[in-house]
Design an enzyme around this catalytic site. Structure first.
Site, PDB file in Angstrom:
ATOM      1  CB  SER A 283      -0.950   0.002   1.198  1.00  0.00           C
ATOM      2  OG  SER A 283      -0.230   0.116   2.403  1.00  0.00           O
TER       3      SER A 283
ATOM      4  CE  LYS B 288      -2.893   1.806   4.884  1.00  0.00           C
ATOM      5  NZ  LYS B 288      -2.660   0.836   3.797  1.00  0.00           N
TER       6      LYS B 288
END
Length: 549
Positions: A162, A258
């Site tokens: 990701s 993230k």
């Protein structure tokens, strides 16, 4: 303040239990029985009497470390009174205050003369003492590592793509827990180094039934100290997954990493797969590469292993063309440069960026047309016709914001009210009740953030699970201490690289500078190793000299 008050109550309860179960033993050691009830000082006396470093007493009530140290100190005390057998030590660890109380109130408990024992010790007893010394060394190595892990920095591995190509699958990071203020542990009794569960009992079982690595009944409220900074736009942040339903403890929920793309008060939006904040296109930093998902039709099969060797990270799904000959490939995480090079491969018939149409739901029921959202997995909030490519605009809640509550906005604020800010919430007969009172407004109690993966088309992020509360923030990655290609299997790809290899060029490099050419910390690693082994050498030399004297 609630945290420290609760912590003080725990310390006092443990001290009372300690005093009740050992006061006679303290008296027999020549000390006032009242000293057995005094926090820290009771263990100071035990260490003094058993000839161990007295400063260890300060570790006795620390979260997570404290229970380990208490067990060690209790064993020292029992040995002082001749309880040296394995079963004695086991009972001391498992039933500390009960077993110590039986010794405390027994008539035959007497202090043993350690000097006399050493003088007339058999070879077997000397060997046992050596083993005890070795076990003690291992114990304190574990304790030292636990202190670093709990109070300073925590290792973290990257298992998914990701954050490609900023953080690679197989990167192992050190996370600075003080970046945004230190979040005090909320489950003080836990097994060191384990995040949430001891083991996975299998896919068929309910994950909530897996044995926990912490005692959920002993809990402390959320508190953060020395908070001089908050997450800023473009920071890479490690946080606990907000909607983890397995673990009720915030600091035991699964860790995610993230990029913080929008902070409290910002407005977040995705337009055709491009990210906008407050109406402006995102700022792409030097260590980021814009990536997109592509559908490629070919006349014959591509050599995916060869492409993988050239480009490294290359999640791809391969399937035969539905009509006629050829193959269809779905690539994720392609930069403009790589996409151009793949398009030039002779077998490629056509290639286009795969953007989900505007207004099309993100996730659908398998047996229905693309009209109904699967509310268990879909985009956040579930009542919006958004998807990962066309999303928002969505305003990020800020502490002090007064938001309107109605049937339309409830999906957006439901988790904030009931889970993140710990209120009771009811929606009945078209009316909304917070803590039992009907209301049309709610005041936000903490800041929230939008955390999105750099590899936007292959990221389970805030577009799906929603806002990340400030209380879930762990810290900021400092540097990559190890990087292994092939360390994790990528479920998004039908092809997996065989074996694994070290990525030496990534090791000990900073991870959060935003620069393409990151600073290397090899010299710090080398200095730590030299100091560690050099210190060990001089300690051995000093002990040898003292023994000879």
């Amino acid at each position: 303040m609630n945290y420290f008050l609760t912590y003080t109550v725990f310390v006092l309860i443990l001290s009372v239990l300690m005093g009740i179960s050992t006061w006679k033993l303290f008296k027999k050691m020549g000390h006032s029985p009242l000293f057995a009830f005094i926090p820290f000082y009771n263990y100071f006396i035990i260490l003094k009497e058993t000839k161990h470093p007295k400063w260890w007493a300060i570790l006795s009530y620390l979260p997570i470390v404290g229970p380990i140290m208490m067990s060690v100190f209790h064993i020292y005390l029992m040995k002082k009174f001749g309880k040296t057998l394995f079963q004695n030590q086991l009972l001391t660890v498992i039933l500390p205050f009960i077993y110590m109380a039986t010794v405390n109130y027994s008539k035959d408990a007497e202090v043993e003369d350690e000097n006399a024992n050493d003088l007339f010790a058999t070879e077997e007893e000397k060997e046992t003492k050596k083993k005890d010394t070795f076990i003690g060394s291992i114990t304190f190595a574990v304790v030292f590592a636990t202190i670093i892990h709990v109070f300073v920095t925590q290792p973290f591995g990257i298992p998914t793509g990701s954050m490609e190509r900023t953080l690679l699958v197989g990167d192992f990071l050190f996370v600075n827990k003080w970046s945004y203020g230190y979040r005090l542990p909320m489950r003080p009794v836990a097994i060191p180094f384990l995040q949430g569960t001891i083991m996975d009992t299998g896919q068929k079982g309910n994950p909530k039934d897996d044995p926990k690595s912490y005692v959920d009944g002993i809990k402390l409220p959320y508190t953060r100290i020395f908070q001089f900074n908050k997450p800023q736009k473009n920071d890479v942040v490690v946080f606990n997954y907000p909607q983890d339903s397995v673990h009720t403890a915030i600091d035991r929920k699964d860790p995610y990493v993230k990029r913080c793309v929008a902070v409290a008060g910002d407005t977040f939006e995705m337009r055709a797969g491009r990210l906008f904040v407050n109406g402006k296109p995102e700022t792409v930093l030097g260590d980021q590469e814009v990536q997109h998902r592509y559908v490629v039709n070919t006349g014959s099969q591509l050599d995916i292993p060869a492409l993988y060797k050239i480009y490294g990270f290359l999640p791809v799904v391969e399937q035969p063309a539905p009509m006629g000959s050829g193959y269809v490939y779905i690539f994720q995480g392609l930069t403009d440069k790589i996409a151009k090079e793949i398009k030039a491969i002779p077998q490629v018939v056509d290639m286009k960026e795969d953007i989900t149409p505007r207004g099309e739901a993100a996730v659908y029921y398998k047996d229905q047309a693309k009209t109904k959202i699967d509310t268990t997995q879909s985009i956040f909030p579930v009542n919006k016709p958004w998807n990962q490519d066309w999303y928002g605009p969505l305003k990020i809640p800020k502490k002090g914001d007064v938001v309107t509550l109605n049937q339309e906005t409830l999906s957006e604020y439901r988790w904030i009210i009931s889970e993140y800010e710990h209120n009771s919430l009811e929606n009945k007969n078209g009316k909304i009740f917070v803590n039992g009172k009907e209301t049309t407004q709610y005041t936000i109690k903490q800041d929230y953030y939008m955390m999105i993966g750099d590899n936007r088309d292959a990221s389970l992020d805030a577009r799906f699970f929603g806002f990340v509360p400030e209380e879930n923030i762990v810290g900021k990655p400092m540097f990559t201490w190890m990087s292994i290609e092939g360390a994790f299997k990528d479920s998004s790809s039908s092809y997996q690289a065989e074996g694994w290899r070290f990525r030496w060029d990534r090791m000990f490099k900073a991870t959060n500078t935003g620069e393409a050419n990151k600073t290397s910390y090899w010299w710090i690693a080398a200095m730590i190793l030299i100091l560690f082994f050099g210190w060990e050498y001089f300690v051995k030399l000093f002990r040898k000299k003292n023994t000879e004297e």
